[in-house]
Design a protein around this motif. Structure first.
Motif, mmCIF file in Angstrom:
data_model
loop_
_atom_site.group_PDB
_atom_site.id
_atom_site.type_symbol
_atom_site.label_atom_id
_atom_site.label_comp_id
_atom_site.label_asym_id
_atom_site.label_seq_id
_atom_site.Cartn_x
_atom_site.Cartn_y
_atom_site.Cartn_z
ATOM 1 N N ALA A 155 0.833 -1.206 0.000
ATOM 2 C CA ALA A 155 0.000 0.000 0.000
ATOM 3 C C ALA A 155 0.865 1.253 0.000
ATOM 4 N N MET A 156 1.961 1.223 0.759
ATOM 5 C CA MET A 156 2.838 2.398 0.794
ATOM 6 C C MET A 156 3.508 2.610 -0.561
ATOM 7 N N ARG B 19 3.733 5.526 -5.773
ATOM 8 C CA ARG B 19 4.015 5.307 -7.194
ATOM 9 C C ARG B 19 2.799 5.413 -8.115
ATOM 10 N N GLY B 20 1.594 5.240 -7.558
ATOM 11 C CA GLY B 20 0.397 5.330 -8.394
ATOM 12 C C GLY B 20 0.290 4.216 -9.414
ATOM 13 N N ILE B 21 0.768 3.028 -9.070
ATOM 14 C CA ILE B 21 0.763 1.906 -10.005
ATOM 15 C C ILE B 21 -0.661 1.521 -10.393
ATOM 16 N N GLY B 22 -1.551 1.495 -9.414
ATOM 17 C CA GLY B 22 -2.930 1.105 -9.698
ATOM 18 C C GLY B 22 -3.618 2.058 -10.647
ATOM 19 N N ALA B 23 -3.417 3.355 -10.440
ATOM 20 C CA ALA B 23 -4.048 4.351 -11.318
ATOM 21 C C ALA B 23 -3.509 4.248 -12.738
ATOM 22 N N ALA B 24 -2.193 4.022 -12.870
ATOM 23 C CA ALA B 24 -1.600 3.875 -14.195
ATOM 24 C C ALA B 24 -2.128 2.625 -14.897
ATOM 25 N N THR B 25 -2.253 1.527 -14.150
ATOM 26 C CA THR B 25 -2.783 0.295 -14.725
ATOM 27 C C THR B 25 -4.221 0.486 -15.193
ATOM 28 N N ALA B 26 -5.019 1.150 -14.351
ATOM 29 C CA ALA B 26 -6.419 1.403 -14.723
ATOM 30 C C ALA B 26 -6.502 2.253 -15.982
ATOM 31 N N ALA B 27 -5.626 3.243 -16.106
ATOM 32 C CA ALA B 27 -5.625 4.097 -17.298
ATOM 33 C C ALA B 27 -5.312 3.289 -18.544
ATOM 34 N N TYR B 28 -4.329 2.411 -18.469
ATOM 35 C CA TYR B 28 -3.977 1.565 -19.612
ATOM 36 C C TYR B 28 -5.154 0.679 -20.014
ATOM 37 N N HIS B 29 -5.834 0.091 -19.022
ATOM 38 C CA HIS B 29 -6.981 -0.768 -19.317
ATOM 39 C C HIS B 29 -8.109 0.011 -19.985
ATOM 40 N N GLN B 30 -8.179 1.285 -19.687
ATOM 41 C CA GLN B 30 -9.212 2.140 -20.286
ATOM 42 C C GLN B 30 -8.768 2.776 -21.591
ATOM 43 N N GLY B 31 -7.578 2.408 -22.062
ATOM 44 C CA GLY B 31 -7.081 2.941 -23.316
ATOM 45 C C GLY B 31 -6.558 4.354 -23.225
ATOM 46 N N ARG C 185 4.033 11.003 -13.431
ATOM 47 C CA ARG C 185 4.223 11.573 -12.110
ATOM 48 C C ARG C 185 5.539 11.081 -11.517
ATOM 49 N N MET C 186 6.113 11.891 -10.701
ATOM 50 C CA MET C 186 7.359 11.522 -10.020
ATOM 51 C C MET C 186 7.022 10.695 -8.782
ATOM 52 N N GLY C 187 7.543 9.485 -8.725
ATOM 53 C CA GLY C 187 7.311 8.646 -7.562
ATOM 54 C C GLY C 187 8.217 9.037 -6.413
ATOM 55 N N ARG C 188 7.915 8.463 -5.269
ATOM 56 C CA ARG C 188 8.729 8.720 -4.073
ATOM 57 C C ARG C 188 9.252 7.401 -3.538
ATOM 58 N N GLU C 189 10.501 7.399 -3.105
ATOM 59 C CA GLU C 189 11.090 6.202 -2.528
ATOM 60 C C GLU C 189 10.684 6.046 -1.068
ATOM 61 N N GLN D 155 -4.934 16.682 10.805
ATOM 62 C CA GLN D 155 -4.351 18.005 10.605
ATOM 63 C C GLN D 155 -2.912 18.080 11.117
ATOM 64 N N ARG D 156 -2.581 17.252 12.095
ATOM 65 C CA ARG D 156 -1.210 17.250 12.627
ATOM 66 C C ARG D 156 -0.238 16.560 11.675
ATOM 67 N N MET D 157 -0.762 15.773 10.754
ATOM 68 C CA MET D 157 0.105 15.066 9.815
ATOM 69 C C MET D 157 0.702 16.024 8.801
ATOM 70 N N LYS D 158 1.856 15.671 8.272
ATOM 71 C CA LYS D 158 2.547 16.500 7.291
ATOM 72 C C LYS D 158 1.722 16.603 6.004
ATOM 73 N N PRO D 159 1.707 17.758 5.372
ATOM 74 C CA PRO D 159 1.047 17.868 4.065
ATOM 75 C C PRO D 159 1.655 16.861 3.090
ATOM 76 N N GLY D 160 0.788 16.123 2.410
ATOM 77 C CA GLY D 160 1.260 15.134 1.457
ATOM 78 C C GLY D 160 1.592 13.785 2.053
ATOM 79 N N ALA D 161 1.429 13.649 3.375
ATOM 80 C CA ALA D 161 1.707 12.361 4.018
ATOM 81 C C ALA D 161 0.638 11.342 3.628
ATOM 82 N N CYS D 162 0.976 10.066 3.808
ATOM 83 C CA CYS D 162 0.075 8.969 3.448
ATOM 84 C C CYS D 162 -0.412 8.267 4.709
ATOM 85 N N PHE D 163 -1.666 7.837 4.688
ATOM 86 C CA PHE D 163 -2.268 7.177 5.848
ATOM 87 C C PHE D 163 -2.791 5.804 5.440
ATOM 88 N N THR D 164 -2.423 4.785 6.207
ATOM 89 C CA THR D 164 -2.896 3.422 5.978
ATOM 90 C C THR D 164 -3.499 2.896 7.271
#
Length: 255
Positions: free
Chosen positions: A118-119, A124-136, A142-146, A224-233
């Motif tokens: 999930a992280m 990386r947005g792999i799921g969104a990219a895959t969905a876009a390909y399936h939809q033609g 986008r720049m991924g983050r390590e 709100q205490r979390m950093k802007p752009g942080a990810c939550f799982t």
């Protein structure tokens, strides 16, 4: 030989047990299986439990006081296949001398690996990219983050967290943990309070136990205490999260 009733439907038995585990149980006890394709009703469960010593229950099989009162005298223990025993009336069982416990979860590794996945997906947005390909469509570039060099903050330090944190360290992440009931001694893991963790973490993973004290543990002030752009799982129960507050944090672009 002891007699054990499993309340899992055939589909749930296959998904949560598998043949190897079932054969292992059958080698040490006489196992009675639920053959229906729905959750047992109270009369069905009481009938199936006749002569059984133990009931190993599927996580959605509830044991309210009225059901427990009808169980045969032979039953000495109810073991729930889940991380908690919250749908079993422990007080009613105790009055009848029935032990209530839960089977040690066998999904520690699976959940930890899912969290890593999930992280990576959020970075990386792999799921969104895959969905876009399936939809033609051409996916957005986008720049991924390590994960390496990022800070992981884990709320709760039970078995899943204890497995996950060394994996994160091996990936080169800084690891913070908050848990008021556990003293963290693993080298490389920093123990801190919740507010400090939220302010520093690039990835916040919720693994706290679900109870009355942790209801809506993650709400608007915490997001709100979390950093802007942080990810939550949230890999724990849904009731630890105020979903409206989380949706607002996502829609605003803060998370």
């Amino acid at each position: 030989m002891s007699r054990i009733l499993l309340t899992h439907t055939p589909a749930n038995l296959q998904a949560y047990y598998g043949q190897r585990a079932l054969h292992g149980l059958q080698s040490v006890a006489e196992v009675r299986l639920h053959t229906g394709h729905h959750e047992m009703t109270t009369p069905e469960l009481v009938t199936a439990a006749q002569g059984c010593d133990y009931i190993v229950s599927y996580r959605q099989t509830a044991f309210p006081a009225d059901l427990i009162a009808q169980l045969p005298d032979s039953v000495v223990a109810i073991l729930r296949c889940a991380v908690d025993i919250r749908n079993i009336d422990v007080s009613a069982a105790s009055q009848l001398g029935i032990v209530v416990t839960q089977a040690s979860p066998g999904f520690v590794v699976s959940v930890a690996e899912w969290i890593l996945g999930a992280m990576i997906e959020m970075n990386r947005g792999i799921g969104a990219a895959t969905a876009a390909y399936h939809q033609g469509r051409q996916p957005d570039i986008r720049m991924g983050r390590e994960l390496r060099g990022a800070t992981l903050g884990v709320i709760g330090h039970g078995r899943i967290s204890q497995y996950l944190c060394p994996l994160a360290l091996a990936l080169g992440m800084r690891v913070l943990v908050t848990d008021p009931w556990v003293q963290v001694t693993t080298p490389g893991i920093e123990q801190t309070d919740l507010n400090s963790l939220l302010a520093q973490a690039d990835h916040v993973v919720c693994l706290a136990v679900a109870n009355e004290q942790t209801e809506n543990l993650m709400s608007a002030p915490q997001f709100q205490r979390m950093k802007p752009g942080a990810c939550f799982t949230n890999a724990s129960r849904g009731n630890l999260v105020d979903e409206d507050a989380l949706l607002a944090a996502l829609n605003s672009g803060h998370l």
